[in-house]
Design an enzyme around this catalytic site. Structure first.
Site, PDB file in Angstrom:
ATOM      1  N   ASP A 206      -6.246  -0.604   3.110  1.00  9.82           N
ATOM      2  CA  ASP A 206      -5.355   0.495   3.473  1.00  9.82           C
ATOM      3  C   ASP A 206      -6.136   1.594   4.203  1.00  9.82           C
ATOM      4  O   ASP A 206      -7.255   1.938   3.797  1.00  9.82           O
ATOM      5  CB  ASP A 206      -4.764   1.049   2.162  1.00  9.82           C
ATOM      6  CG  ASP A 206      -3.590   1.971   2.381  1.00  9.82           C
ATOM      7  OD1 ASP A 206      -2.583   1.514   2.958  1.00  9.82           O
ATOM      8  OD2 ASP A 206      -3.667   3.150   1.969  1.00  9.82           O
ATOM      9  N   GLU A 270      -6.326  -1.873   8.060  1.00  7.84           N
ATOM     10  CA  GLU A 270      -5.197  -1.129   8.619  1.00  7.84           C
ATOM     11  C   GLU A 270      -5.763   0.043   9.407  1.00  7.84           C
ATOM     12  O   GLU A 270      -6.300   0.990   8.836  1.00  7.84           O
ATOM     13  CB  GLU A 270      -4.278  -0.605   7.510  1.00  7.84           C
ATOM     14  CG  GLU A 270      -3.030   0.022   8.101  1.00  7.84           C
ATOM     15  CD  GLU A 270      -2.377   1.089   7.228  1.00  7.84           C
ATOM     16  OE1 GLU A 270      -1.200   1.376   7.450  1.00  7.84           O
ATOM     17  OE2 GLU A 270      -3.045   1.661   6.341  1.00  7.84           O
TER      18      GLU A 270
HETATM   19  C1  NOJ Z   1      -0.550   2.883   4.565  1.00  9.23           C
HETATM   20  C2  NOJ Z   1       0.512   2.161   3.794  1.00  9.23           C
HETATM   21  O1  NOJ Z   1       0.979   1.070   4.547  1.00  9.23           O
HETATM   22  C3  NOJ Z   1       1.610   3.181   3.511  1.00  9.23           C
HETATM   23  O2  NOJ Z   1       2.752   2.569   2.999  1.00  9.23           O
HETATM   24  C4  NOJ Z   1       1.032   4.211   2.571  1.00  9.23           C
HETATM   25  O3  NOJ Z   1       1.975   5.244   2.339  1.00  9.23           O
HETATM   26  C5  NOJ Z   1      -0.232   4.830   3.146  1.00  9.23           C
HETATM   27  N1  NOJ Z   1      -1.127   3.873   3.715  1.00  9.23           N
HETATM   28  C6  NOJ Z   1      -0.990   5.581   2.084  1.00  9.23           C
HETATM   29  O4  NOJ Z   1      -1.597   4.677   1.212  1.00  9.23           O
END
Ligand code: NOJ
Length: 536
Positions: A206, A270
């Site tokens: 993440d 990500e």
């Molecule tokens: C990216 C995640 O995909 C999203 O859903 C989340 O709110 C944020 N990161 C914070 O963890």
């Protein structure tokens, strides 16, 4: 140049990844929320779809302030989603069908209820104080600098009991960990090992580019591209609050943890960045992220010239040996079918599955699901407070499985509405129709599995004009062509010679002879095998 005789490389190069938003995939215990037992009951659907790996969104213990992206224990399953035994059963059942499991790793922040933060917050002298990012107030008593949180507001919250501010890149209930502290690294790497020991094939990390912040905590500069109506958090360029060059060393250490295990465990990041800067995340010696998610198709002006240029810029920027990634949708962004319409969403799916690289499909996109309007009062996502456009509930509604009550997702009222339009697109109904979105997606995945050139071949743009994009995939002497009509009007394709049509977004009945000059239907994409040598 890709050659057929070469080894295929690690499994994830050929793989198609499928994102399961666990809360909304299938409810197994009748409480209206999806869970691991629910996923287990749908493994045959996943096998029939033909994906190679699933990425499960967070199922760890959490107060659910951000629906699981606020973890309060990195080594367990939240009772809402099941137990560790359910997880093990799911890994085994998927494994028996040749499907690997990738878990979500959320290292940037914990929940404010995580025992580490509770301890950190208890006093300035707490041995865990430095596990999070604490700063004194600015001279005027305000936040230490101008950093913004997502979805809105300052990234700092004052803790009156200890007189300092703590940093949170997201909600105030998601305090950022201090990754400059070696004890944090060690603890988080152990959490990673916990899941690797349980047989996961990799992790999706993440907000990977946020883990390290400027050591001097300098203000972020204004974003000159920000316009009235854009999300509040985009007012500033996150040059100091994120994206520090040392991140690559940190990621290399994370990669080294994966390398302790056999079986080529994959590290996916990500990272929302343009392709030019995204490619840095492969690391200097390809020692960092295996697959930095490439989200750039999502914001593209959807015209042939745009897709071709993006693919060319990306291919040109990739370091030698780096493997591309493509993503069209996820649990944070508007659904493809809502952006493009259902017919064009099929063309987009074909692009996703035939550009060079590892594609990630978001659950339900194979059914052509659209964003679901959420009735007032039923919003659940805290991001909705920053404006209706930012609420992510509309893309997180439950999967429609059949024509029964709540579309077969749950016996109880689901946590978010299924939505009438999506209920009508249920999987069971689509399985019956050879020309359905689901049948097309399955056929495309089967073709990709059969035709190695589609999975592993080189990519080259051939033409982009009059609404039609044509590109080739080539593995040694094996050439396939992909022609995408990106408009809702008929489009012409001109090739060097006749071709056999292997797949159409319109279904098997649409397969027809493809002479050197032929017409695509409105919003139609096809895969072709040239009869003679490929076009020059
Ligand atoms: C990216 C995640 O995909 C999203 O859903 C989340 O709110 C944020 N990161 C914070 O963890």
């Amino acid at each position: 140049m890709a050659e057929p005789g070469q080894g295929d490389g690690p499994w994830w190069r050929k793989a198609v990844i499928y994102e399961i938003y666990v809360r909304s995939f299938q409810d197994g215990n009748g409480d209206g929320v999806g869970d691991l037992a629910g996923v287990l009951s749908r493994v045959d659907y996943l096998a029939a779809l033909g994906v190679d790996a699933v990425w499960l969104t967070p199922f760890y213990p959490s107060p659910m302030a951000d629906f699981g992206y606020d973890v309060s224990d990195y080594r367990d399953v939240d009772p809402l989603f099941g137990t560790l035994a359910d997880f093990d059963r799911l890994v085994a059942a998927l494994g028996a069908r040749g499907i690997r499991v990738i878990v979500d790793f959320v290292p940037n922040h914990t929940s404010d209820r995580h025992p580490w933060f509770v301890e950190s917050r208890a006093s300035r002298d707490s041995p865990r104080r430095d596990w999070y990012v604490w700063r004194d107030p600015a001279p005027d008593g305000g936040p230490p600098n101008n950093w913004r949180a997502q979805p809105d507001g300052p990234a700092w919250t004052f803790d009156a009991a200890t007189g300092q501010y703590y940093l949170h890149s997201f909600l105030d209930r998601q305090p950022d960990l201090n990754w400059r502290n070696p004890a944090v690294r060690a603890a988080m790497f152990d959490a990673l090992r916990f899941w690797l020991d349980r047989g996961v094939a990799g992790v999706r990390v993440d907000v990977l580019d946020r883990l390290l912040k400027d050591e001097r905590f300098r203000d972020d500069p204004p974003n000159p591209d920000w316009r009235e109506g854009d999300p509040d958090f985009m007012r500033l360029r996150t040059v100091h609050s994120a994206d520090q060059p040392e991140i690559l060393d940190l990621v290399a250490d994370m990669r080294a943890v994966l390398a302790e295990y056999p079986g080529e465990r994959v590290l996916i990041g990500e990272i929302y960045q343009p392709v030019e800067t995204l490619v840095r995340f492969y690391g200097r010696a390809l020692e960092a992220v295996h697959l930095p998610f490439n989200f750039n198709l999502m914001w593209l002006v959807w015209i042939p010239e745009g897709v071709r240029l993006l693919a060319e810029r990306y291919e040109a920027g990739l370091p030698p040996g780096a493997w591309p990634s493509w993503v069209l949708g996820n649990h944070d962004q508007s659904r493809v079918a809502s952006r493009f319409g259902e017919r064009q969403a099929r063309v987009a799916m074909l692009a996703l599955l035939t550009l060079r690289g590892t594609p990630t499909i978001y659950q339900g996109d194979e059914l052509g699901l659209a964003d679901t309007p959420i009735p007032p009062g039923r919003e659940r996502d805290p991001f909705a407070r920053a404006g209706p456009a930012q609420g992510r509930d509309k893309v997180r509604t439950p999967m429609p499985w059949d024509g029964s009550r709540h579309a077969g997702f749950s016996a109880a009222e689901p946590w978010l509405p299924v939505g009438e339009a999506n209920a009508a697109r249920h999987a069971l109904g689509q399985e019956a129709g050879p020309a359905s979105f689901l049948s097309f997606t399955r056929a495309a995945l089967a073709l990709r599995r059969r035709e190695k050139a589609l999975a592993l071949g080189d990519w080259r743009g051939i033409s982009a004009r009059d609404g039609v994009l044509v590109y080739e995939r080539r593995l040694g002497g094996d050439v396939l062509l992909v022609a995408l009509n990106m408009r809702g009007t008929p489009g012409r394709v001109r090739l060097d010679g006749p071709a056999d049509m292997l797949l159409s977004t319109e279904g098997p009945a649409a397969l027809r002879a493809a002479p050197a000059d032929f017409e695509l239907r409105p919003d139609e994409g096809v895969v072709l095998r040239p009869r003679a040598a490929g076009p020059g």
